[in-house]
Design a protein around this motif. Structure first.
Motif, PDB file in Angstrom:
ATOM      1  N   HIS A   1       0.805  -1.459  -0.041  1.00 46.02           N
ATOM      2  CA  HIS A   1       0.009  -0.011  -0.202  1.00 46.02           C
ATOM      3  C   HIS A   1       0.657   1.108   0.093  1.00 46.02           C
ATOM      4  N   VAL A   2       2.223   1.280   0.240  1.00 40.94           N
ATOM      5  CA  VAL A   2       3.096   2.170   0.374  1.00 40.94           C
ATOM      6  C   VAL A   2       4.426   1.983  -0.283  1.00 40.94           C
ATOM      7  N   ILE A   3       5.200   2.862  -0.466  1.00 39.60           N
ATOM      8  CA  ILE A   3       6.481   2.606  -1.015  1.00 39.60           C
ATOM      9  C   ILE A   3       7.332   2.231   0.099  1.00 39.60           C
ATOM     10  N   PHE A   4       7.156   3.066   1.284  1.00 40.64           N
ATOM     11  CA  PHE A   4       7.999   2.780   2.467  1.00 40.64           C
ATOM     12  C   PHE A   4       7.177   2.589   3.689  1.00 40.64           C
ATOM     13  N   ALA A   5       7.268   1.461   4.201  1.00 41.11           N
ATOM     14  CA  ALA A   5       6.465   1.149   5.410  1.00 41.11           C
ATOM     15  C   ALA A   5       6.977   1.890   6.583  1.00 41.11           C
ATOM     16  N   PRO A   6       5.876   2.261   7.546  1.00 38.12           N
ATOM     17  CA  PRO A   6       6.431   2.888   8.685  1.00 38.12           C
ATOM     18  C   PRO A   6       7.652   2.080   9.367  1.00 38.12           C
ATOM     19  N   GLY A   7       8.591   2.794   9.859  1.00 35.44           N
ATOM     20  CA  GLY A   7       9.769   2.428  10.344  1.00 35.44           C
ATOM     21  C   GLY A   7      10.700   2.472   9.537  1.00 35.44           C
ATOM     22  N   GLU A   8      10.440   2.360   8.168  1.00 36.19           N
ATOM     23  CA  GLU A   8      11.528   2.113   7.016  1.00 36.19           C
ATOM     24  C   GLU A   8      12.301   3.816   6.793  1.00 36.19           C
ATOM     25  N   ILE A   9      11.474   4.742   7.128  1.00 37.24           N
ATOM     26  CA  ILE A   9      12.013   5.992   7.043  1.00 37.24           C
ATOM     27  C   ILE A   9      12.176   6.767   8.309  1.00 37.24           C
ATOM     28  N   LEU A  10      13.630   6.754   8.878  1.00 40.84           N
ATOM     29  CA  LEU A  10      13.646   7.341  10.268  1.00 40.84           C
ATOM     30  C   LEU A  10      14.732   8.272  10.265  1.00 40.84           C
ATOM     31  N   LYS A  11      14.770   9.014  11.189  1.00 43.37           N
ATOM     32  CA  LYS A  11      15.987  10.137  11.365  1.00 43.37           C
ATOM     33  C   LYS A  11      17.392   9.277  11.740  1.00 43.37           C
ATOM     34  N   ALA A  12      18.220  10.008  11.704  1.00 41.17           N
ATOM     35  CA  ALA A  12      19.540   9.372  11.944  1.00 41.17           C
ATOM     36  C   ALA A  12      19.583   8.509  13.360  1.00 41.17           C
ATOM     37  N   ASP A  13      18.909   9.232  14.410  1.00 37.23           N
ATOM     38  CA  ASP A  13      18.879   8.749  15.710  1.00 37.23           C
ATOM     39  C   ASP A  13      17.681   7.796  15.835  1.00 37.23           C
ATOM     40  N   GLN A  14      17.299   7.029  14.489  1.00 38.74           N
ATOM     41  CA  GLN A  14      16.286   6.044  14.774  1.00 38.74           C
ATOM     42  C   GLN A  14      14.936   6.226  15.061  1.00 38.74           C
ATOM     43  N   LEU A  15      14.530   7.647  15.226  1.00 34.59           N
ATOM     44  CA  LEU A  15      13.227   8.136  15.373  1.00 34.59           C
ATOM     45  C   LEU A  15      12.571   8.535  14.279  1.00 34.59           C
ATOM     46  N   PRO A  16      11.160   8.329  14.564  1.00 33.72           N
ATOM     47  CA  PRO A  16      10.350   9.098  13.358  1.00 33.72           C
ATOM     48  C   PRO A  16      10.232  10.223  12.970  1.00 33.72           C
ATOM     49  N   TYR A  17      10.403  10.852  11.816  1.00 40.52           N
ATOM     50  CA  TYR A  17      10.256  12.218  11.527  1.00 40.52           C
ATOM     51  C   TYR A  17       8.867  12.880  11.821  1.00 40.52           C
ATOM     52  N   THR A  18       8.959  14.105  12.329  1.00 37.68           N
ATOM     53  CA  THR A  18       7.729  14.672  12.442  1.00 37.68           C
ATOM     54  C   THR A  18       7.567  15.881  11.624  1.00 37.68           C
ATOM     55  N   VAL A  19       8.290  16.078  10.716  1.00 38.25           N
ATOM     56  CA  VAL A  19       8.362  17.248   9.848  1.00 38.25           C
ATOM     57  C   VAL A  19       8.428  16.657   8.437  1.00 38.25           C
ATOM     58  N   PHE A  20       7.638  17.242   7.588  1.00 41.73           N
ATOM     59  CA  PHE A  20       7.395  16.636   6.125  1.00 41.73           C
ATOM     60  C   PHE A  20       8.805  16.892   5.318  1.00 41.73           C
ATOM     61  N   THR A  21       9.274  18.160   5.224  1.00 39.69           N
ATOM     62  CA  THR A  21      10.392  17.997   4.107  1.00 39.69           C
ATOM     63  C   THR A  21      11.449  17.312   4.611  1.00 39.69           C
ATOM     64  N   PRO A  22      12.079  17.285   5.756  1.00 39.30           N
ATOM     65  CA  PRO A  22      13.147  16.241   5.696  1.00 39.30           C
ATOM     66  C   PRO A  22      12.803  14.710   5.480  1.00 39.30           C
ATOM     67  N   PHE A  23      11.494  14.480   5.928  1.00 34.68           N
ATOM     68  CA  PHE A  23      11.020  13.154   5.510  1.00 34.68           C
ATOM     69  C   PHE A  23      11.059  12.962   4.189  1.00 34.68           C
ATOM     70  N   SER A  24      10.692  13.825   3.528  1.00 33.89           N
ATOM     71  CA  SER A  24      10.332  13.629   1.889  1.00 33.89           C
ATOM     72  C   SER A  24      11.689  13.562   1.437  1.00 33.89           C
ATOM     73  N   LYS A  25      12.758  14.297   1.748  1.00 36.53           N
ATOM     74  CA  LYS A  25      14.160  14.020   1.431  1.00 36.53           C
ATOM     75  C   LYS A  25      14.649  12.789   1.516  1.00 36.53           C
ATOM     76  N   ARG A  26      14.391  12.070   3.028  1.00 39.33           N
ATOM     77  CA  ARG A  26      15.130  10.969   3.246  1.00 39.33           C
ATOM     78  C   ARG A  26      14.428   9.848   2.175  1.00 39.33           C
ATOM     79  N   TRP A  27      13.045  10.101   1.865  1.00 37.54           N
ATOM     80  CA  TRP A  27      12.029   9.248   1.049  1.00 37.54           C
ATOM     81  C   TRP A  27      12.628   8.995  -0.255  1.00 37.54           C
ATOM     82  N   LYS A  28      13.081  10.440  -1.030  1.00 33.58           N
ATOM     83  CA  LYS A  28      13.538  10.496  -2.057  1.00 33.58           C
ATOM     84  C   LYS A  28      14.792   9.730  -2.362  1.00 33.58           C
ATOM     85  N   LEU A  29      15.732  10.123  -1.201  1.00 32.77           N
ATOM     86  CA  LEU A  29      17.203   9.521  -1.057  1.00 32.77           C
ATOM     87  C   LEU A  29      17.154   7.977  -1.213  1.00 32.77           C
ATOM     88  N   GLN A  30      16.194   7.437  -0.601  1.00 38.76           N
ATOM     89  CA  GLN A  30      16.183   6.133  -0.053  1.00 38.76           C
ATOM     90  C   GLN A  30      15.490   5.126  -1.582  1.00 38.76           C
TER      91      GLN A  30
END
Ligand SMILES: Cc1cc2nc3c(=O)[nH]c(=O)nc-3n(C[C@H](O)[C@H](O)[C@H](O)COP(=O)(O)OP(=O)(O)OC[C@H]3O[C@@H](n4cnc5c(N)ncnc54)[C@H](O)[C@@H]3O)c2cc1C
Length: 432
Positions: free
Chosen positions: A129-158
């Motif tokens: 249902h998704v390209i990346f499942a919850p838990g697959e896009i995380l910050k460097a500290d392994q916590l979830p993003y709560t801000v869209f722009t860095p989340f989307s950057k990471r998403w595109k990078l991965q």
């Protein structure tokens, strides 16, 4: 022995990950859909167009499978009871399905998992249902993003080309069980035919290629109408992302917003019905019932708000720009709890998706993650001038607009704005 493939929010035979894996499992596969009474009983209308849409889509799947002498098994009831009955026959070896990340889906699947496990049956869930499942896009500290722009950057990078490759099960159709199942009438589900229909998607290059320029103007047919199809899985997200990569970065970002909110709801389940930021809990909503009724009926005296609410009643959809204006109006101008508006949209929207609805409502109310700041109060009159300057959208949905019969605003803009700012300020600074 057989394996089961259980359709849920992935109502298609093409590019379906779980179905593909089931058909490769080595045992004949019985396809199954359950009209889940737990979900159906929560719907307020017996001619809900979403049930009709599911029904129509299943009928199409049934017709296609029939050509291969395969029967789609349709059941109505509680999934756990239906599985309990099916496994009594002793012929089920494994069950395959696609992962559902919503709170109810998680809970349902845990119950099914333990039931199956107690009978020695494996339950396999796949990401579809998704390209990346919850838990697959995380910050460097392994916590979830709560801000869209860095989340989307990471998403595109991965993202790699592999992630948008289709899983096409069609060549494996000989691996289905050959049986016949009769297809039930819609009435057997307890529902009646709906008058509203889900519109077809518009994902041709002429729409998506011009998306960045046209998407904010509700009178233009400038968006994809893909929401309902993504919700029920009648289109694969991989196909849409592939298209977005070739056509429009702006549109790709919208598809990423969808995943962002799914990850947020998964990691912060309290946000389904509580403020994402609890510091807003002291906010004193006015919750005036007659004002809420006026809003739902499209009778606030603000043409853009009223046109949007009428569009929703008539079609089950509302343009995104207008969703933002109507949600801001309810929460700020009327100081009505975002949960009231969220529930109204959940009841009416064809493309209702808990994560996106809650996420966007909290964005509008200013209580959510990465939300519009609370002091941003849309001026519905300015929004109208900017986004419907010819008044074509308003005239389409508000036939009385040009007559003397059109009502006066139920609340004055400047007064309402100041009242909202004060209420939010007070909530955040209790000493005021
Ligand atoms: C108050 C409010 C409530 C909303 N409730 C829902 C909802 O229940 N379900 C829903 O799918 N969208 C919701 N949205 C987001 C957005 O309005 C719709 O996704 C969009 O209008 C659907 O039109 P479309 O299918 O033509 O999408 P397009 O504009 O063509 O975008 C393509 C897809 O990207 C996704 N998308 C686009 N915008 C957003 C967004 N802001 N947040 C999350 N995903 C997005 C959707 O899956 C959409 O179908 C809401 C927005 C607001 C302001």
């Amino acid at each position: 022995m057989i394996n089961i493939f259980w359709f849920r929010r992935d109502l298609r035979l093409d590019d379906n990950h779980g179905l593909f894996k089931a058909l490769k499992s080595g045992l004949p596969v019985q396809p199954l859909f359950i009209f889940d009474s737990e979900i159906l009983n929560r719907l307020t209308s017996k001619n809900d167009p979403r049930v009709q849409f599911i029904y129509n889509q299943l009928f199409e799947i049934h017709q296609t499978l029939k050509k291969f002498n395969v029967g789609l098994q349709i059941e109505i009831g509680k999934p756990v009871d239906i599985f309990a009955r099916m496994i009594q026959k002793g012929s089920v070896k494994q069950v395959f399905a696609n992962q559902d990340y919503e709170p109810y889906g998680q809970q349902r699947d845990q119950a099914i998992q333990s039931l199956l496990k107690s009978h020695g049956i494996d339950f396999h869930l796949f990401k579809d249902h998704v390209i990346f499942a919850p838990g697959e896009i995380l910050k460097a500290d392994q916590l979830p993003y709560t801000v869209f722009t860095p989340f989307s950057k990471r998403w595109k990078l991965q993202l790699t080309p592999n992630q948008v490759e289709p899983f096409d099960p069609i060549s494996l159709f000989s691996n289905f069980v050959r049986t016949e199942f009769s297809f039930p009438d819609l009435e057997a589900t307890g529902f009646r035919p709906a008058s509203i229909q889900v519109p077809a998607m518009k994902i041709e290059a002429s729409i998506i290629g011009n998306y960045a320029n046209n998407r904010n103007f509700p009178s233009l047919a400038g968006t994809s109408l893909a929401g309902t199809h993504l919700r029920f899985g009648t289109v694969s997200i991989r196909r849409l992302v592939k298209m977005a990569l070739q056509t429009s970065e702006t549109w790709l970002n919208e598809l990423i917003w969808r995943e962002f909110f799914m990850h947020i709801l998964f990691h912060f389940p309290h946000s389904a019905n509580q403020n994402f930021y609890r510091k807003y809990d002291p906010l004193q909503w006015l919750n005036d019932e007659s004002a809420f009724e006026a809003w739902t009926a499209g009778k606030t005296g603000y043409p853009l708000v009223d046109a949007g609410m009428r569009e929703l009643l008539a079609t089950g959809l509302m343009h995104n720009r207008v969703r933002m204006v109507t949600a801001s109006f309810l929460t700020k101008h009327l100081l009505i709890d975002w949960r009231w508006g969220e529930a109204w949209f959940a009841d009416k929207l064809l493309d209702y998706e808990m994560a996106s609805n809650v996420g966007n409502w909290q964005w509008s109310a200013g209580t959510g993650c990465d939300a519009a700041p609370y002091f941003r109060v849309f001026n519905p009159t300015e929004q109208l001038k900017k986004f419907d300057p010819e008044l074509s959208y308003v005239r389409k949905w508000l036939p009385e607009f040009d007559s003397f019969g059109y009502i006066q605003p139920i609340v004055q803009h400047n007064f309402a704005r100041d009242r909202a700012l004060l209420a939010y300020k007070k909530a955040l600074t209790p000493q005021l």
